[in-house]
Design a protein around this motif. Structure first.
Motif, short mmCIF file in Angstrom:
data_model
loop_
_atom_site.label_atom_id
_atom_site.label_comp_id
_atom_site.label_asym_id
_atom_site.label_seq_id
_atom_site.Cartn_x
_atom_site.Cartn_y
_atom_site.Cartn_z
N PRO A 254 47.37 7.21 23.83
CA PRO A 254 47.01 5.95 24.51
C PRO A 254 47.55 5.84 25.93
O PRO A 254 46.93 5.21 26.78
CB PRO A 254 47.62 4.87 23.60
CG PRO A 254 47.76 5.54 22.26
CD PRO A 254 48.05 6.97 22.54
N ASP A 255 48.71 6.46 26.21
CA ASP A 255 49.31 6.33 27.54
C ASP A 255 48.97 7.52 28.43
O ASP A 255 49.67 7.78 29.42
CB ASP A 255 50.83 6.21 27.41
CG ASP A 255 51.46 7.46 26.80
OD1 ASP A 255 50.72 8.26 26.17
OD2 ASP A 255 52.68 7.65 26.95
N ALA A 256 47.87 8.23 28.14
CA ALA A 256 47.55 9.43 28.90
C ALA A 256 47.45 9.17 30.39
O ALA A 256 47.95 9.95 31.20
CB ALA A 256 46.23 10.03 28.38
N LEU A 257 46.82 8.05 30.77
CA LEU A 257 46.60 7.77 32.19
C LEU A 257 47.33 6.52 32.66
O LEU A 257 47.14 6.10 33.81
CB LEU A 257 45.09 7.62 32.46
CG LEU A 257 44.24 8.84 32.10
CD1 LEU A 257 42.77 8.56 32.38
CD2 LEU A 257 44.69 10.07 32.88
N THR A 258 48.14 5.92 31.79
CA THR A 258 48.84 4.69 32.18
C THR A 258 50.29 4.94 32.55
O THR A 258 50.98 4.01 32.98
CB THR A 258 48.79 3.67 31.04
OG1 THR A 258 49.39 4.24 29.86
CG2 THR A 258 47.34 3.28 30.74
N ASP A 259 50.78 6.16 32.39
CA ASP A 259 52.16 6.47 32.75
C ASP A 259 52.37 6.22 34.24
O ASP A 259 51.54 6.60 35.07
CB ASP A 259 52.46 7.94 32.41
CG ASP A 259 53.94 8.25 32.52
OD1 ASP A 259 54.45 8.23 33.65
OD2 ASP A 259 54.56 8.54 31.49
N PRO A 260 53.47 5.59 34.63
CA PRO A 260 53.70 5.28 36.05
C PRO A 260 53.74 6.51 36.95
O PRO A 260 53.47 6.40 38.14
CB PRO A 260 55.07 4.56 36.04
CG PRO A 260 55.22 4.04 34.65
CD PRO A 260 54.53 5.02 33.76
N GLY A 261 54.07 7.65 36.40
CA GLY A 261 54.16 8.85 37.24
C GLY A 261 52.87 9.61 37.41
O GLY A 261 52.85 10.65 38.06
N VAL A 262 51.77 9.12 36.84
CA VAL A 262 50.47 9.81 36.92
C VAL A 262 49.61 9.14 37.98
O VAL A 262 49.45 7.92 37.96
CB VAL A 262 49.76 9.79 35.56
CG1 VAL A 262 48.41 10.48 35.65
CG2 VAL A 262 50.63 10.46 34.50
N PRO A 263 49.06 9.89 38.94
CA PRO A 263 48.24 9.28 39.99
C PRO A 263 47.03 8.54 39.43
O PRO A 263 46.39 8.99 38.48
CB PRO A 263 47.81 10.48 40.84
CG PRO A 263 48.80 11.55 40.55
CD PRO A 263 49.21 11.35 39.13
N ALA A 552 42.17 21.25 57.05
CA ALA A 552 43.00 20.85 55.92
C ALA A 552 42.91 19.33 55.79
O ALA A 552 42.72 18.63 56.79
CB ALA A 552 44.45 21.29 56.13
N THR A 553 43.04 18.84 54.57
CA THR A 553 42.98 17.41 54.31
C THR A 553 44.27 16.97 53.65
O THR A 553 44.75 17.61 52.71
CB THR A 553 41.78 17.06 53.40
OG1 THR A 553 40.58 17.56 53.98
CG2 THR A 553 41.66 15.56 53.20
N VAL A 554 44.84 15.87 54.16
CA VAL A 554 46.07 15.31 53.61
C VAL A 554 45.71 14.06 52.82
O VAL A 554 45.09 13.13 53.35
CB VAL A 554 47.07 14.96 54.73
CG1 VAL A 554 48.36 14.40 54.14
CG2 VAL A 554 47.37 16.20 55.58
N TYR A 555 46.10 14.04 51.52
CA TYR A 555 45.81 12.91 50.64
C TYR A 555 47.10 12.17 50.32
O TYR A 555 48.12 12.79 50.00
CB TYR A 555 45.18 13.39 49.33
CG TYR A 555 43.81 14.00 49.47
CD1 TYR A 555 42.67 13.21 49.40
CD2 TYR A 555 43.65 15.37 49.65
CE1 TYR A 555 41.39 13.78 49.50
CE2 TYR A 555 42.39 15.95 49.76
CZ TYR A 555 41.27 15.14 49.68
OH TYR A 555 40.02 15.69 49.79
N GLN A 556 47.03 10.85 50.37
CA GLN A 556 48.13 10.01 49.92
C GLN A 556 47.89 9.67 48.45
O GLN A 556 46.83 9.15 48.09
CB GLN A 556 48.19 8.72 50.75
CG GLN A 556 49.41 7.86 50.47
CD GLN A 556 50.69 8.48 51.02
OE1 GLN A 556 50.71 9.00 52.12
NE2 GLN A 556 51.76 8.43 50.23
N VAL A 557 48.86 9.98 47.61
CA VAL A 557 48.71 9.73 46.17
C VAL A 557 49.06 8.27 45.88
O VAL A 557 50.09 7.78 46.33
CB VAL A 557 49.62 10.66 45.36
CG1 VAL A 557 49.53 10.36 43.88
CG2 VAL A 557 49.24 12.12 45.63
#
Length: 557
Positions: A254-263, A552-557
């Motif tokens: 259930p927390d696969a994508l809700t963890d605070p450390g996951v973008p 090159a592309t810089v992404y902000q997470v």
């Protein structure tokens, strides 16, 4: 005496009066000339006939050549459709009843061994369904389970057809599978709407005005979920691999994508116009400087200043492409390798070359530094992994094992094991202290990229197909996942320093961010060209990619 002479002369004149030798010769030449003229006319007629035959053969050749090109394109189209149908099946498996899952997996396995006779039977059956109409048969299939079985049978026929079976792409069979228009139910807590798993995987199948179907493999639809660097909130195009080697659908926690450390999303904040294809990138520990490697040089960019022009340029490798560049832990030096036998070491402050290391190989595909930046590991085109001592600038060991080029390398989180992937389809682990091979794992295709989790015993590899496999390397543990959300070869892979996620890039222009280890897709971003390389900042807040668009592309997470 006079009379005798007179008689002889008269006899001589009388004998010559019968004909003129010169005229006879002329007559003979005339006859020969007429004969040659007749032969020449005959030869010209023969030549005209042969020219006509030649033109006819050329027309036949062009016709057969066009047919061959058409068949090749049709086979590629069928193969692409089969791949996408398979991905769609895998995405929908978790929503089906258990018995439907089993029958669908069996049908998919049968597709790999289908014979020519079975293909003909499938084609005839689908044609019969087309004549009878699609509504009745699909209604009788009984909901999602029947739809999955129909899709599996369709994928079987498409895969077999792509291998050279008779008959063209049978879109009636696809229509039979998709005609029901069924939508899988939303999981508990998930949203509905258009965020259907697998929709994007089949999104390239289009029909316009009754023309032949075309497969769009560019994945550059601005309306798709990759346009804004987000996904639909869930992903199921993945499988777990059991100890017996069989694929099975894997449910996400259930927390696969809700963890605070996951973008949850990424935002492109800088474009760095390198000017050449960017094959290697690196980012400093403070996420303020980016290094881009192209053809014959590395450029240094200051993200806090103007990013329209590079701050510095390091000339290296004599106009050859750079394949890897790595920063020392303290950020004072940069090591560069590529399509040359030498590896160069630069002092970043003075921007001067301070050392040159010879690998004796044709190229160096990948580099890795140990945690103290005292040892350098270089993967070479001849399959060797060369170890250099950076204090003495000398080669200290050479690890043989790969039978083809060693293409990628990374160190385990504890720094005790080295992992290398090769074009020989093998993933190998090495004991760094004893400098010997510990194990190797065989894969079905060449390994282009790999990464080690810094916190756990997971190793992820990107293959020259569209697959990523994540393997648990702990002793006695057989746990493995297979991910399928790229449409082409996976060119780079990097784990976040937290170990909670990793990112991959590919020839399909995509940057994907996955939840580790089971591969829930949390973020997807699309670029306009192949994405060849990537790196992640030390605090996991910035992702840098290098692409074939010469930037090159810089992404902000």
């Amino acid at each position: 005496m006079y009379n005798n002479r007179h008689g002889q002369a008269g006899g001589s004149r009388g004998g010559g009066g019968g004909g003129n030798p010169f005229l006879d010769a002329l007559e003979k030449l005339k006859d020969d000339y007429n004969h040659m003229q007749a032969q020449l006319s005959s030869q010209r007629a023969e030549l005209d006939k042969m020219n006509a035959e030649k033109e006819q053969l050329q027309r036949h050749y062009m016709m057969y050549y066009e047919m061959s090109c058409g068949l090749n394109m049709e086979m590629q189209k069928q193969s692409e459709v089969a791949k996408r149908m398979t991905a769609l099946l895998q995405s929908m498996l978790q929503y089906a009843p258990h018995d439907a899952q089993a029958s669908t997996i069996q049908a998919m396995e049968r597709a790999k061994q289908i014979s020519l006779q079975e293909l003909q039977q499938l084609t005839a059956a689908s044609q019969a369904q087309q004549m009878l109409g699609m509504t009745g048969p699909m209604a009788a299939m009984g909901g999602l389970g029947g739809m999955l079985t129909a899709l599996a049978n369709t994928a079987a026929s498409l895969q077999a057809g792509a291998l050279g079976g008779p008959g063209g792409l049978n879109m009636a069979a696809i229509a039979a599978a998709m005609g029901a228009g069924l939508r899988p139910p939303a999981p508990p807590g998930g949203g509905g709407g258009d965020d259907r798993p697998g929709t994007e995987a089949l999104g390239g199948l289009e029909t316009e005005d009754g023309d032949d179907d075309e497969i769009d493999v560019q994945n550059d639809d601005p309306a798709g979920p990759a346009a804004n660097g987000k996904t639909g909130g869930r992903d199921s195009v993945h499988s777990g691999i059991s100890s017996s080697g069989n694929l099975a659908p894997t449910m996400f926690p259930p927390d696969a994508l809700t963890d605070p450390g996951v973008p949850k999303s990424v935002k492109a904040v800088h474009d760095l116009p390198h000017g050449e294809v960017v094959c290697a990138v690196a980012i400093s520990k403070d996420a303020q400087r980016v290094f881009t490697g192209g053809k014959g040089c590395v450029k240094i960019w200051d993200l806090a200043a103007n990013t329209s022009a590079a701050r510095a340029r390091l000339e290296c490798l004599e106009d050859n492409y750079i394949r890897s560049c790595k920063l020392f832990a303290e950020g004072t030096h940069l090591v560069v390798g590529g399509e040359a036998s030498n590896i160069l070491l630069f002092d970043i402050e003075t921007q001067k070359e301070v050392a040159k290391l010879d690998t004796t190989a044709q190229a160096c595909y990948a580099l890795a530094l140990n945690q103290e930046s005292k040892l350098l590991y270089a993967c070479c085109a001849d399959g060797a992994v060369v170890i250099f001592d950076l204090a003495s600038m000398q080669e200290v060991a050479r690890l043989p094992g790969h039978t083809d080029g060693a293409s990628c390398v990374d160190l385990s989180g504890d720094g005790l094991r080295l992992w290398t992937g090769g074009l020989d389809h093998t993933l190998r682990s090495w004991d760094i202290r004893e400098r010997r091979e510990l194990s190797n794992i065989d894969f079905a295709s060449q390994i282009f990229s790999l990464g080690c989790s810094p916190t756990e015993d997971w190793v992820a590899v990107g293959l020259d197909t569209n697959q990523i496999e994540v393997v648990n390397t702990a002793p006695g543990v057989k746990e493995r996942y297979q991910l399928h959300r790229h449409d082409s070869c996976v060119l780079s892979l990097r784990f976040a320093h937290s170990g909670k996620w990793f990112c991959t890039t590919g020839k399909d222009n995509l940057l994907n961010v996955w939840r580790s280890p089971y591969g829930a897709l949390s973020v997807r971003a699309s670029e306009s060209s192949s994405v060849l390389s990537c790196d992640i900042s030390h605090d996991d807040s910035v992702i840098v990619t290098g692409s074939g668009e010469k930037k090159a592309t810089v992404y902000q997470v």
